[in-house]
Design a protein around this motif. Structure first.
Motif, PDB file in Angstrom:
ATOM      1  N   UNK A   1      -3.134   6.199  -2.491  1.00  0.00           N
ATOM      2  CA  UNK A   1      -2.367   5.000  -2.231  1.00  0.00           C
ATOM      3  C   UNK A   1      -3.323   3.916  -1.703  1.00  0.00           C
ATOM      4  N   UNK A   2      -3.313   2.757  -2.376  1.00  0.00           N
ATOM      5  CA  UNK A   2      -4.183   1.684  -1.897  1.00  0.00           C
ATOM      6  C   UNK A   2      -3.476   0.899  -0.786  1.00  0.00           C
ATOM      7  N   UNK A   7       1.293  -1.132   2.326  1.00  0.00           N
ATOM      8  CA  UNK A   7       2.049  -2.207   2.972  1.00  0.00           C
ATOM      9  C   UNK A   7       3.208  -2.714   2.112  1.00  0.00           C
ATOM     10  N   UNK A   8       3.320  -2.170   0.899  1.00  0.00           N
ATOM     11  CA  UNK A   8       4.376  -2.561  -0.031  1.00  0.00           C
ATOM     12  C   UNK A   8       4.372  -4.074  -0.269  1.00  0.00           C
ATOM     13  N   UNK A   9       3.171  -4.579  -0.597  1.00  0.00           N
ATOM     14  CA  UNK A   9       2.997  -5.997  -0.923  1.00  0.00           C
ATOM     15  C   UNK A   9       2.242  -6.092  -2.247  1.00  0.00           C
ATOM     16  N   UNK A  10       2.385  -7.209  -2.955  1.00  0.00           N
ATOM     17  CA  UNK A  10       1.664  -7.346  -4.231  1.00  0.00           C
ATOM     18  C   UNK A  10       0.157  -7.475  -4.003  1.00  0.00           C
ATOM     19  N   UNK A  12      -3.197  -9.080  -4.029  1.00  0.00           N
ATOM     20  CA  UNK A  12      -3.500 -10.504  -3.922  1.00  0.00           C
ATOM     21  C   UNK A  12      -4.880 -10.680  -3.311  1.00  0.00           C
ATOM     22  N   UNK A  13      -5.515 -11.795  -3.648  1.00  0.00           N
ATOM     23  CA  UNK A  13      -6.796 -12.135  -3.024  1.00  0.00           C
ATOM     24  C   UNK A  13      -6.583 -12.909  -1.731  1.00  0.00           C
ATOM     25  N   UNK A  14      -5.360 -13.406  -1.542  1.00  0.00           N
ATOM     26  CA  UNK A  14      -4.985 -14.110  -0.324  1.00  0.00           C
ATOM     27  C   UNK A  14      -3.648 -13.554   0.146  1.00  0.00           C
ATOM     28  N   UNK A  15      -3.697 -12.657   1.096  1.00  0.00           N
ATOM     29  CA  UNK A  15      -2.490 -12.007   1.586  1.00  0.00           C
ATOM     30  C   UNK A  15      -1.775 -12.923   2.569  1.00  0.00           C
ATOM     31  N   UNK A  16      -0.468 -13.030   2.414  1.00  0.00           N
ATOM     32  CA  UNK A  16       0.341 -13.821   3.341  1.00  0.00           C
ATOM     33  C   UNK A  16       0.297 -13.150   4.713  1.00  0.00           C
ATOM     34  N   UNK A  17      -0.239 -13.845   5.698  1.00  0.00           N
ATOM     35  CA  UNK A  17      -0.453 -13.275   7.038  1.00  0.00           C
ATOM     36  C   UNK A  17       0.857 -12.920   7.744  1.00  0.00           C
ATOM     37  N   UNK A  18       1.887 -13.716   7.539  1.00  0.00           N
ATOM     38  CA  UNK A  18       3.178 -13.429   8.177  1.00  0.00           C
ATOM     39  C   UNK A  18       3.804 -12.158   7.615  1.00  0.00           C
ATOM     40  N   UNK A  19       3.771 -12.018   6.299  1.00  0.00           N
ATOM     41  CA  UNK A  19       4.297 -10.811   5.660  1.00  0.00           C
ATOM     42  C   UNK A  19       3.488  -9.596   6.102  1.00  0.00           C
ATOM     43  N   UNK A  20       2.184  -9.766   6.156  1.00  0.00           N
ATOM     44  CA  UNK A  20       1.298  -8.672   6.569  1.00  0.00           C
ATOM     45  C   UNK A  20       1.636  -8.205   7.984  1.00  0.00           C
ATOM     46  N   UNK A  21       1.805  -9.147   8.895  1.00  0.00           N
ATOM     47  CA  UNK A  21       2.122  -8.801  10.285  1.00  0.00           C
ATOM     48  C   UNK A  21       3.470  -8.085  10.369  1.00  0.00           C
ATOM     49  N   UNK A  58      -4.924  -3.038   7.648  1.00  0.00           N
ATOM     50  CA  UNK A  58      -4.675  -4.328   8.290  1.00  0.00           C
ATOM     51  C   UNK A  58      -5.974  -5.105   8.473  1.00  0.00           C
ATOM     52  N   UNK A  59      -6.990  -4.416   8.945  1.00  0.00           N
ATOM     53  CA  UNK A  59      -8.288  -5.063   9.179  1.00  0.00           C
ATOM     54  C   UNK A  59      -8.831  -5.689   7.887  1.00  0.00           C
ATOM     55  N   UNK A  60      -8.702  -4.978   6.786  1.00  0.00           N
ATOM     56  CA  UNK A  60      -9.180  -5.492   5.497  1.00  0.00           C
ATOM     57  C   UNK A  60      -8.296  -6.632   5.006  1.00  0.00           C
ATOM     58  N   UNK A  61      -6.989  -6.428   5.008  1.00  0.00           N
ATOM     59  CA  UNK A  61      -6.079  -7.395   4.395  1.00  0.00           C
ATOM     60  C   UNK A  61      -5.925  -8.689   5.180  1.00  0.00           C
ATOM     61  N   UNK A  62      -6.241  -8.680   6.467  1.00  0.00           N
ATOM     62  CA  UNK A  62      -6.132  -9.945   7.207  1.00  0.00           C
ATOM     63  C   UNK A  62      -7.417 -10.766   7.136  1.00  0.00           C
TER      64      UNK A  62
END
Length: 159
Positions: A1-2, A7-10, A12-21, A58-62
């Motif tokens: 699982x990547x 995180x069940x998000x699409x 993306x090269x730019x992750x939405x920070x609010x959705x991520x949190x 989280x560390x990578x995606x933010x």
């Protein structure tokens, strides 16, 4: 699982920070080891492992640079410790910047970064796992390495 699946998000090269949190807190409520103190040793171990994976993700995606690197790795276009060859003209410009480090260098490097971002801006901001081409991603890869190079100079200025 990547990490995106985790995180069940699409992708993306730019992750939405609010959705991520929001997703992070949902996952931590579900898997934080503190909630497994009464569980079996095996369940505690699994929760600890899952929580650790969530924290790494989280560390990578933010971090946008780390996210770009991660997506390129997922696509098989970037390997860890890869020896990437940057164009000689870029290296000459950076060498000149490096030799002329001054109080003004921070702004010059920021301007240079804006300049190298422009050709990949559309690919990064409108990335789609289904439609973004390998050619576009290879340009993003070059941008990633150029930006990494510039960051080393900025680190020297700050350090």
């Amino acid at each position: 699982m990547n990490y995106f699946e985790l995180f069940d998000i699409p992708v993306s090269l730019q992750v939405d920070k609010n959705t991520l949190a929001k997703k992070y807190f949902e996952l931590q409520k579900q898997f934080h080891p503190d909630f497994f103190t009464q569980a079996t040793e095996h369940e505690q171990s699994e929760a600890l492992e899952k929580s650790s994976q969530i924290n790494k993700a989280l560390k990578v995606l933010k971090n946008e640079n780390e996210t770009i690197k991660y997506v390129l790795q997922l696509k098989g276009l970037l390997e860890e410790e890869e020896k990437y060859q940057l164009p000689p003209e870029f290296l000459m410009e950076v060498m000149e910047l490096n030799e002329e480090l001054s109080a003004n260098s921070q702004q010059q490097i920021n301007d240079f970064e804006t300049e190298i971002y422009e050709p990949v801006k559309n690919s990064i901001e409108n990335f789609s796992a289904e439609t973004t081409s390998t050619v576009e991603l290879l340009k993003v890869k070059e941008y990633y390495y150029k930006k990494k190079y510039l960051q080393r100079i900025l680190d020297r200025i700050d350090g």
